[in-house]
Design a protein around this motif. Structure first.
Motif, short mmCIF file in Angstrom:
data_model
loop_
_atom_site.label_atom_id
_atom_site.label_comp_id
_atom_site.label_asym_id
_atom_site.label_seq_id
_atom_site.Cartn_x
_atom_site.Cartn_y
_atom_site.Cartn_z
N ASN A 1 -0.63 4.38 1.47
CA ASN A 1 -1.78 5.02 0.83
C ASN A 1 -3.04 4.68 1.62
O ASN A 1 -3.38 3.51 1.82
CB ASN A 1 -1.90 4.52 -0.62
CG ASN A 1 -3.08 5.13 -1.34
OD1 ASN A 1 -4.21 4.70 -1.15
ND2 ASN A 1 -2.82 6.11 -2.20
N GLU A 2 -3.74 5.69 2.07
CA GLU A 2 -4.89 5.48 2.95
C GLU A 2 -6.01 4.71 2.26
O GLU A 2 -6.69 3.90 2.89
CB GLU A 2 -5.41 6.83 3.46
CG GLU A 2 -4.48 7.50 4.46
CD GLU A 2 -5.11 8.75 5.08
OE1 GLU A 2 -6.31 9.00 4.81
OE2 GLU A 2 -4.41 9.45 5.83
N ASP A 3 -6.23 4.98 0.98
CA ASP A 3 -7.30 4.28 0.26
C ASP A 3 -7.00 2.79 0.17
O ASP A 3 -7.88 1.94 0.40
CB ASP A 3 -7.47 4.88 -1.13
CG ASP A 3 -8.56 4.18 -1.92
OD1 ASP A 3 -9.73 4.24 -1.49
OD2 ASP A 3 -8.25 3.54 -2.95
N LYS A 4 -5.75 2.46 -0.17
CA LYS A 4 -5.38 1.04 -0.26
C LYS A 4 -5.47 0.37 1.11
O LYS A 4 -5.91 -0.78 1.24
CB LYS A 4 -3.97 0.89 -0.83
CG LYS A 4 -3.86 1.26 -2.30
CD LYS A 4 -2.45 1.02 -2.84
CE LYS A 4 -2.37 1.33 -4.33
NZ LYS A 4 -1.01 1.08 -4.88
N GLN A 5 -5.04 1.07 2.14
CA GLN A 5 -5.13 0.51 3.48
C GLN A 5 -6.59 0.26 3.87
O GLN A 5 -6.91 -0.74 4.53
CB GLN A 5 -4.46 1.44 4.49
CG GLN A 5 -2.94 1.46 4.37
CD GLN A 5 -2.30 2.43 5.35
OE1 GLN A 5 -2.69 3.60 5.41
NE2 GLN A 5 -1.32 1.97 6.09
N GLY A 6 -7.46 1.17 3.45
CA GLY A 6 -8.88 0.98 3.74
C GLY A 6 -9.45 -0.24 3.05
O GLY A 6 -10.30 -0.95 3.61
N GLN A 7 -8.98 -0.52 1.83
CA GLN A 7 -9.45 -1.70 1.11
C GLN A 7 -8.90 -2.98 1.73
O GLN A 7 -9.60 -4.01 1.79
CB GLN A 7 -9.06 -1.60 -0.37
CG GLN A 7 -9.79 -0.49 -1.10
CD GLN A 7 -9.50 -0.47 -2.57
OE1 GLN A 7 -9.94 -1.36 -3.32
NE2 GLN A 7 -8.74 0.52 -3.02
N HIS B 1 0.79 -1.22 0.00
CA HIS B 1 0.00 0.00 0.00
C HIS B 1 0.83 1.28 0.00
O HIS B 1 0.33 2.34 -0.33
CB HIS B 1 -0.95 0.00 1.20
CG HIS B 1 -0.27 -0.26 2.51
ND1 HIS B 1 0.49 0.67 3.17
CD2 HIS B 1 -0.26 -1.38 3.28
CE1 HIS B 1 0.95 0.13 4.30
NE2 HIS B 1 0.51 -1.10 4.40
#
Length: 463
Positions: free
Chosen positions: A347-353, A344
Motif C-alpha cells: 500500500n503506497e500510503d502505508k509505505q509513505g508513512q 504495508h
C-alpha cells in the motif's frame, strides 16, 4: 599546592574530582602529544592518571521493523543522496552504505515465526537465538561486548547501552520467543544480555558519578549532593585547572562545561519515564512511553556524545525502540502504529508513512552526528575518530526478510575506513563480515566473528 599546578600537564585520563563526583575532560590543546612525554602523569586533587592513546569510538544503532527499502537503494560506487540520507546530506563523504549484507541468524532455520525477536537478538551477535519464552535463553556474544571486553579498560565505562524502551527480564513477546530477545541488542555472554538504560537521570549518574569508595558517605549526604549541580561538586578542581590553561583551551573547557550543565538541567527537568507493559503476546503496542519521544532520544544521544567527548566510554549501543514496536509518531502526522504500518501489503500510503518514520529517526541520529562532527579533539573531530553503524536486522518489514539489509556506517575511524562509498556486495554476505572488519580496524587480531567468512574488501585503509 597541587602537583597539577607545578607540572601544568594534562592527559586524556585527567579528571575533575569532588565529593561524590568525577568529571572527565574533553580533549584540550595542552593534551597534544607534543606537550606530553610518554611517562607523564598528572595529579589532580589526589587522583593519578596517565596519558592515553588517541581514542577510537564505536557505536551501534538499531531501528525496529525494517525500512522503506527504496529510500536506501544505491547504484554505482559513489554514494548518492536518497530520501533517508537527506538529514545527513552534508556528511555524505563520511558515510558508507552497504548492499547485500544478510543476517542468517535471524532467519527461521526451522523455528517458524519470530522474525522480530530474532532480528534484534542476532543483529550484533550473528547468532540464531534459541526459541524459548522461559529461562533457557541462549544467543551469542555481541560485537559491542567483544570490543568492551578487549578494549574497555581504556575508559571509565567499558560500554554504554541506551534505548527508549526498557529491557525485559522475561515474558513472551514474539511467537514463542522471550521478551529478552526482543528488547536486548547487547549480549555479554550467550545467556547474559546487557540491559539498556532508558532513564536519562540514571545515565547521567553512571557517566559522571564516582565509584571511588573513599568518597562514599551515608545516604543522607549522597542524596543532598545529588540535588547540587555536578559542576558545583568539582568547582575547586575546575578553578585550579582554568588558571593553567591558554585562551583557546579555556574556551573549549567553558563550552564543554556549559554543555554538561545544559544536559544536567534537561535531565532534572525531563518528564518521569513510565515503564512499558511488554509481558504480553506478539508485538505489543508500547503503553506509557515518554510523552516527548524526540526529547527523550535527543537527551540520551547528547549524553552518549558527551561520554565520547569526555572519553568516559568508547563503546555504545542504542535502540530507537524494541522489536515489533507499534509506537505511533503523531508529531510527524503518523497516527498508526509503526509495526502495523510495516505490514504495508504494498500500500503506497502505508509505505509513505514508513518512509516518514525512517526519515524522522535519521533526523534524530543526524543531530548526534552533527555534535560529534563539531566537537574538536587532537587533529580532527570526535566523528573523525569514530566508527558508527546504523541499521536494522529486517529489510522490508512486510516481507520480514533478513537479506540485503539497510546498513550504513559513518566515520572513518581516524582514517581506518574508506568513506563516501556504496559497497555493492554479493547477496547474502554475512553482516558479521562488517563487524569483523571493524574489529580488525580497532586493532584486534581476530580471525573471525560469529558466522563471518571474511572481511569487507576495499573498506579498510592500510595504516
Amino acid at each position: 599546592m597541587s602537583n597539577f599546578i607545578q607540572q601544568q600537564r594534562l592527559t586524556r585520563r585527567t579528571v575533575l574530582r569532588g565529593v561524590g563526583a568525577c568529571v572527565a575532560l574533553p580533549w584540550l590543546e595542552v593534551m597534544s602529544p607534543q606537550r606530553l612525554t610518554a611517562s607523564s602523569n598528572v595529579l589532580l586533587n589526589n587522583s593519578t592518571v596517565s596519558s592515553g592513546q588517541k581514542p577510537l569510538r564505536m557505536a551501534f544503532f538499531y531501528v525496529p521493523n525494517g525500512m522503506h527499502m527504496p529510500d536506501w537503494k544505491q547504484t554505482g560506487e559513489r554514494l548518492k543522496s536518497t530520501p533517508i540520507l537527506k538529514p545527513l546530506e552534508k556528511y555524505l563523504d563520511r558515510i558508507n552504505v552497504f548492499s547485500g549484507l544478510s543476517l542468517r541468524g535471524a532467519e527461521a532455520l526451522g523455528d517458524g515465526p519470530g522474525d522480530h525477536a530474532r532480528s534484534v537478538a542476532a543483529f550484533l551477535t550473528g547468532a540464531h537465538p534459541k526459541k524459548t519464552d522461559g529461562k533457557a535463553i541462549r544467543n551469542g556474544v555481541s560485537i559491542d561486548q567483544v570490543l568492551a571486553q578487549k578494549l574497555g579498560d581504556r575508559s571509565k565505562l567499558p560500554s554504554l547501552e541506551l534505548g527508549t524502551e526498557p529491557s525485559a527480564p522475561a515474558g513472551r513477546c514474539d511467537s514463542g520467543y522471550s521478551c529478552v530477545y526482543t528488547s536486548n541488542v547487547s549480549w555479554r555472554t550467550e545467556t547474559s544480555p546487557v540491559a539498556k538504560e532508558i532513564n536519562p537521570q540514571a545515565v547521567f549518574d553512571r557517566l559522571f558519578g564516582t565509584s571511588d569508595a573513599s568518597t562514599s558517605r551515608d545516604a543522607e549526604i549522597r542524596n543532598a549532593q545529588r540535588r547540587r549541580s555536578i559542576l558545583d561538586l568539582v568547582a575547586d578542581d575546575t578553578r585550579r585547572l582554568q588558571r593553567q590553561l591558554g585562551s583557546v583551551d579555556q574556551q573549549k573547557l567553558d563550552e564543554y562545561l556549559y554543555s554538561l550543565h545544559e544536559i544536567e538541567k534537561r535531565v532534572k527537568n525531563s518528564e518521569t519515564l513510565v515503564q512499558i507493559e511488554i509481558d504480553v503476546p506478539d508485538y505489543p503496542r508500547p503503553d506509557g512511553v515518554p510523552r516527548q519521544y524526540e526529547d527523550h532520544v535527543t537527551l540520551l544521544l547528547d549524553m552518549m556524545a558527551l561520554a565520547f567527548q569526555a572519553d568516559v566510554t568508547r563503546i555504545s549501543t542504542f535502540m530507537f525502540a524494541n522489536a515489533g514496536s507499534n509506537r505511533s509518531y503523531r508529531n510527524i502526522d503518523v497516527a498508526d502504529g509503526h509495526h502495523d504500518l510495516s505490514h504495508h501489503g504494498n500500500n503506497e500510503d502505508k509505505q509513505g508513512q514508513i518512509s516518514k518514520i525512517n526519515q524522522f529517526h535519521m533526523s534524530l541520529f543526524s543531530r548526534f552526528i552533527e555534535r560529534l562532527a563539531t566537537t574538536q579533539e587532537l587533529d580532527g573531530s570526535v566523528l573523525d575518530h569514530s566508527l558508527i553503524l546504523y541499521g536494522s536486522g529486517i529489510a522490508d518489514g512486510n516481507r520480514h526478510n533478513h537479506n540485503d539489509l539497510p546498513i550504513m556506517t559513518i566515520g572513518s575511524g581516524d582514517g581506518r575506513f574508506e568513506t563516501g562509498k556504496h559497497f555493492d556486495l554479493p547477496n547474502h554476505t554475512p553482516l558479521t563480515n562488517l563487524y569483523l572488519t571493524m574489529m580488525q580496524a580497532s586493532g584486534l587480531a581476530e580471525p573471525s566473528f560469529s558466522d563471518s567468512n571474511g572481511i569487507i574488501q576495499g573498506l579498510t585503509i592500510e595504516q
